[in-house]
Scaffold this motif. Sequence first.
Motif, PDB file in Angstrom:
ATOM      1  N   ASP A  31     -26.546   5.975  -6.419  1.00  0.00           N
ATOM      2  CA  ASP A  31     -26.760   4.803  -5.286  1.00  0.00           C
ATOM      3  C   ASP A  31     -28.192   4.422  -4.705  1.00  0.00           C
ATOM      4  O   ASP A  31     -28.571   4.111  -3.659  1.00  0.00           O
ATOM      5  CB  ASP A  31     -25.459   4.880  -4.385  1.00  0.00           C
ATOM      6  CG  ASP A  31     -24.260   4.612  -4.702  1.00  0.00           C
ATOM      7  OD1 ASP A  31     -23.882   4.039  -5.936  1.00  0.00           O
ATOM      8  OD2 ASP A  31     -23.229   5.265  -4.272  1.00  0.00           O
ATOM      9  N   ASP A  32     -29.100   4.714  -5.622  1.00  0.00           N
ATOM     10  CA  ASP A  32     -30.645   4.098  -5.494  1.00  0.00           C
ATOM     11  C   ASP A  32     -31.161   5.163  -4.416  1.00  0.00           C
ATOM     12  O   ASP A  32     -32.291   5.171  -4.183  1.00  0.00           O
ATOM     13  CB  ASP A  32     -30.413   2.735  -4.871  1.00  0.00           C
ATOM     14  CG  ASP A  32     -30.297   1.782  -5.879  1.00  0.00           C
ATOM     15  OD1 ASP A  32     -30.597   2.053  -6.917  1.00  0.00           O
ATOM     16  OD2 ASP A  32     -29.650   0.718  -5.412  1.00  0.00           O
ATOM     17  N   ILE A  33     -30.446   6.353  -4.003  1.00  0.00           N
ATOM     18  CA  ILE A  33     -31.188   7.371  -3.463  1.00  0.00           C
ATOM     19  C   ILE A  33     -31.403   8.671  -4.489  1.00  0.00           C
ATOM     20  O   ILE A  33     -30.464   9.138  -5.213  1.00  0.00           O
ATOM     21  CB  ILE A  33     -30.119   7.996  -2.210  1.00  0.00           C
ATOM     22  CG1 ILE A  33     -29.734   6.568  -1.552  1.00  0.00           C
ATOM     23  CG2 ILE A  33     -30.684   9.054  -1.510  1.00  0.00           C
ATOM     24  CD1 ILE A  33     -28.817   6.748  -0.287  1.00  0.00           C
ATOM     25  N   LEU A  34     -32.408   9.349  -4.099  1.00  0.00           N
ATOM     26  CA  LEU A  34     -32.643  10.366  -5.206  1.00  0.00           C
ATOM     27  C   LEU A  34     -31.916  11.488  -4.891  1.00  0.00           C
ATOM     28  O   LEU A  34     -31.920  12.138  -3.611  1.00  0.00           O
ATOM     29  CB  LEU A  34     -34.169  10.682  -4.817  1.00  0.00           C
ATOM     30  CG  LEU A  34     -34.895  11.924  -5.378  1.00  0.00           C
ATOM     31  CD1 LEU A  34     -34.814  11.609  -7.050  1.00  0.00           C
ATOM     32  CD2 LEU A  34     -36.142  12.394  -5.182  1.00  0.00           C
ATOM     33  N   LEU A  35     -31.270  12.010  -5.758  1.00  0.00           N
ATOM     34  CA  LEU A  35     -30.340  13.090  -5.599  1.00  0.00           C
ATOM     35  C   LEU A  35     -30.989  14.452  -6.026  1.00  0.00           C
ATOM     36  O   LEU A  35     -30.828  15.470  -5.457  1.00  0.00           O
ATOM     37  CB  LEU A  35     -29.119  12.769  -6.761  1.00  0.00           C
ATOM     38  CG  LEU A  35     -27.990  14.021  -6.641  1.00  0.00           C
ATOM     39  CD1 LEU A  35     -27.261  13.865  -5.380  1.00  0.00           C
ATOM     40  CD2 LEU A  35     -27.034  13.735  -7.759  1.00  0.00           C
ATOM     41  N   GLY A  36     -32.082  14.289  -6.792  1.00  0.00           N
ATOM     42  CA  GLY A  36     -32.824  15.613  -7.172  1.00  0.00           C
ATOM     43  C   GLY A  36     -33.469  15.259  -8.416  1.00  0.00           C
ATOM     44  O   GLY A  36     -33.541  14.376  -9.118  1.00  0.00           O
ATOM     45  N   GLN A  37     -34.437  16.604  -8.689  1.00  0.00           N
ATOM     46  CA  GLN A  37     -35.367  16.186  -9.816  1.00  0.00           C
ATOM     47  C   GLN A  37     -35.378  17.768 -10.673  1.00  0.00           C
ATOM     48  O   GLN A  37     -34.978  18.520 -10.084  1.00  0.00           O
ATOM     49  CB  GLN A  37     -36.750  16.310  -9.407  1.00  0.00           C
ATOM     50  CG  GLN A  37     -37.918  16.273 -10.301  1.00  0.00           C
ATOM     51  CD  GLN A  37     -39.205  16.008 -10.009  1.00  0.00           C
ATOM     52  OE1 GLN A  37     -40.130  16.957  -9.983  1.00  0.00           O
ATOM     53  NE2 GLN A  37     -39.823  14.888  -9.573  1.00  0.00           N
ATOM     54  N   ASN A  38     -35.139  17.379 -11.789  1.00  0.00           N
ATOM     55  CA  ASN A  38     -34.947  18.536 -12.772  1.00  0.00           C
ATOM     56  C   ASN A  38     -36.046  18.516 -13.831  1.00  0.00           C
ATOM     57  O   ASN A  38     -36.561  17.794 -14.415  1.00  0.00           O
ATOM     58  CB  ASN A  38     -33.710  18.296 -13.620  1.00  0.00           C
ATOM     59  CG  ASN A  38     -33.196  19.525 -14.064  1.00  0.00           C
ATOM     60  OD1 ASN A  38     -33.687  20.688 -14.276  1.00  0.00           O
ATOM     61  ND2 ASN A  38     -31.706  19.548 -14.266  1.00  0.00           N
ATOM     62  N   LEU A  39     -36.776  19.612 -13.931  1.00  0.00           N
ATOM     63  CA  LEU A  39     -37.898  19.925 -14.954  1.00  0.00           C
ATOM     64  C   LEU A  39     -37.223  19.969 -16.377  1.00  0.00           C
ATOM     65  O   LEU A  39     -38.053  19.340 -17.275  1.00  0.00           O
ATOM     66  CB  LEU A  39     -38.527  21.342 -14.532  1.00  0.00           C
ATOM     67  CG  LEU A  39     -39.281  21.409 -13.344  1.00  0.00           C
ATOM     68  CD1 LEU A  39     -39.873  22.513 -13.200  1.00  0.00           C
ATOM     69  CD2 LEU A  39     -40.046  20.208 -13.166  1.00  0.00           C
ATOM     70  N   SER A  40     -36.070  20.329 -16.645  1.00  0.00           N
ATOM     71  CA  SER A  40     -35.590  20.211 -17.922  1.00  0.00           C
ATOM     72  C   SER A  40     -33.902  20.463 -17.881  1.00  0.00           C
ATOM     73  O   SER A  40     -33.370  20.995 -16.746  1.00  0.00           O
ATOM     74  CB  SER A  40     -36.044  21.459 -19.010  1.00  0.00           C
ATOM     75  OG  SER A  40     -35.560  22.558 -18.171  1.00  0.00           O
ATOM     76  N   GLY A  41     -33.146  20.265 -18.765  1.00  0.00           N
ATOM     77  CA  GLY A  41     -31.745  20.161 -18.906  1.00  0.00           C
ATOM     78  C   GLY A  41     -31.124  19.244 -18.049  1.00  0.00           C
ATOM     79  O   GLY A  41     -31.640  18.354 -17.457  1.00  0.00           O
ATOM     80  N   PRO A  42     -29.634  19.538 -18.132  1.00  0.00           N
ATOM     81  CA  PRO A  42     -28.869  18.567 -17.265  1.00  0.00           C
ATOM     82  C   PRO A  42     -28.693  18.954 -15.771  1.00  0.00           C
ATOM     83  O   PRO A  42     -29.016  19.778 -15.240  1.00  0.00           O
ATOM     84  CB  PRO A  42     -27.568  18.463 -17.868  1.00  0.00           C
ATOM     85  CG  PRO A  42     -27.760  20.029 -18.285  1.00  0.00           C
ATOM     86  CD  PRO A  42     -28.871  20.516 -18.643  1.00  0.00           C
ATOM     87  N   PHE A  43     -28.234  17.673 -15.125  1.00  0.00           N
ATOM     88  CA  PHE A  43     -27.535  18.080 -13.712  1.00  0.00           C
ATOM     89  C   PHE A  43     -26.191  18.692 -13.746  1.00  0.00           C
ATOM     90  O   PHE A  43     -25.316  17.749 -14.445  1.00  0.00           O
ATOM     91  CB  PHE A  43     -27.760  16.808 -12.806  1.00  0.00           C
ATOM     92  CG  PHE A  43     -29.426  16.801 -12.046  1.00  0.00           C
ATOM     93  CD1 PHE A  43     -29.562  17.460 -10.722  1.00  0.00           C
ATOM     94  CD2 PHE A  43     -30.128  15.916 -12.569  1.00  0.00           C
ATOM     95  CE1 PHE A  43     -30.514  17.367 -10.301  1.00  0.00           C
ATOM     96  CE2 PHE A  43     -31.400  15.935 -12.040  1.00  0.00           C
ATOM     97  CZ  PHE A  43     -31.942  16.604 -10.733  1.00  0.00           C
TER      98      PHE A  43
END
Length: 346
Positions: A303-315
């Motif tokens: 909903d337009d709010i950053l949930l997180g950052q991932n360098l590789s792979g899925p959430f």
Amino acid sequence: MNSPVFIDHCFIDDHRKGLQFSGLSTNDPAYMEITNSKVANVQRSGITVVDNSNVLIDNCEITQCGLGTQFYGAIQLSLQSNAHSCSPTITNNWIHHNGKQGITLANLYNYSNMAPTVMNNTIAYNLTGIYLYNGKGYFKGNQIHHNFIANDPNSGAGVMLYGSGANAVFTFNEICYNYTGFYLQNDATANLGDLSNASTDDDGYNCIYDNIFFTGEEYSVYNTSAMDVIAQNNVWDDDPPIDVTIIDGNDNPAYGFVNYVPTLSPFPPPDTLHVDYQNLIIYPGPPEYPTYAELAAWNLYLDDILLGQNLSGPFFLTPIYGDSITYQASYVYIDPEGESVLTDTT
């Protein structure tokens, strides 16, 4: 000459001319193909195509060609008759360390039927990357970098366009570390991104940066042609400012103008966003043409709010019940640095 041929997993080495596909004797030439092969150490052109659009050059390495004094491209197209065409398909090749141009479109008589499809090639460490002499075509997803001879002012264009017949479409290409990104002469023009028409096949998305002449000036587009160039929706350097790296009618009234507004900032988004509801996993698809720079990471938004950052792979997601939600993703690029726009709502 006008004979069907399939060349695969071959090594063509140490010749005056590597090989030539010719359809000069017919308006409907036979299909010809070279794939998964290497052409090297050739005095003239490694691969020459004369009046034949039914040619595929795919997944080949062409290197150390054009070693003689004459200017022959590693891949050279030639159109000798206005009744014929020379528009082959050139894809997924590694064209590097050649003495002259990487790809040359030699349409000396300015006939109308030279427009190859050139996609997903790496064209690097040549005198010039691509030379369109009255040539057209569709150039997509190519990496065009480090094309120059050190301290040679007559070298160094990622793409050079010459003549009133030169007018190609460039999209999703990376043009960097040449002496000049695009260099246009003698009434040439180019479509580097046009948002004014209904087509989505020419919407820019080129990344043009760090094309620095040996004297220190940076030239993204050097337009000495009297024709205007449309170059919308691209990624450019911002230091120095874009207008400093473009030479056009603002610098000389005899030159046409380069229309680069609007710019693409930031970069293209992931092509798709995948949600595995059964296993509660979400991941982006790769960029359609990931030729920009190496990806640093990707960001996931809820909903337009950053949930997180991932360098590789899925959430891996926590179950959410109740109202509907929207997931979006962006890519984070390294060089030039920046975050892409978000994917469409999912």
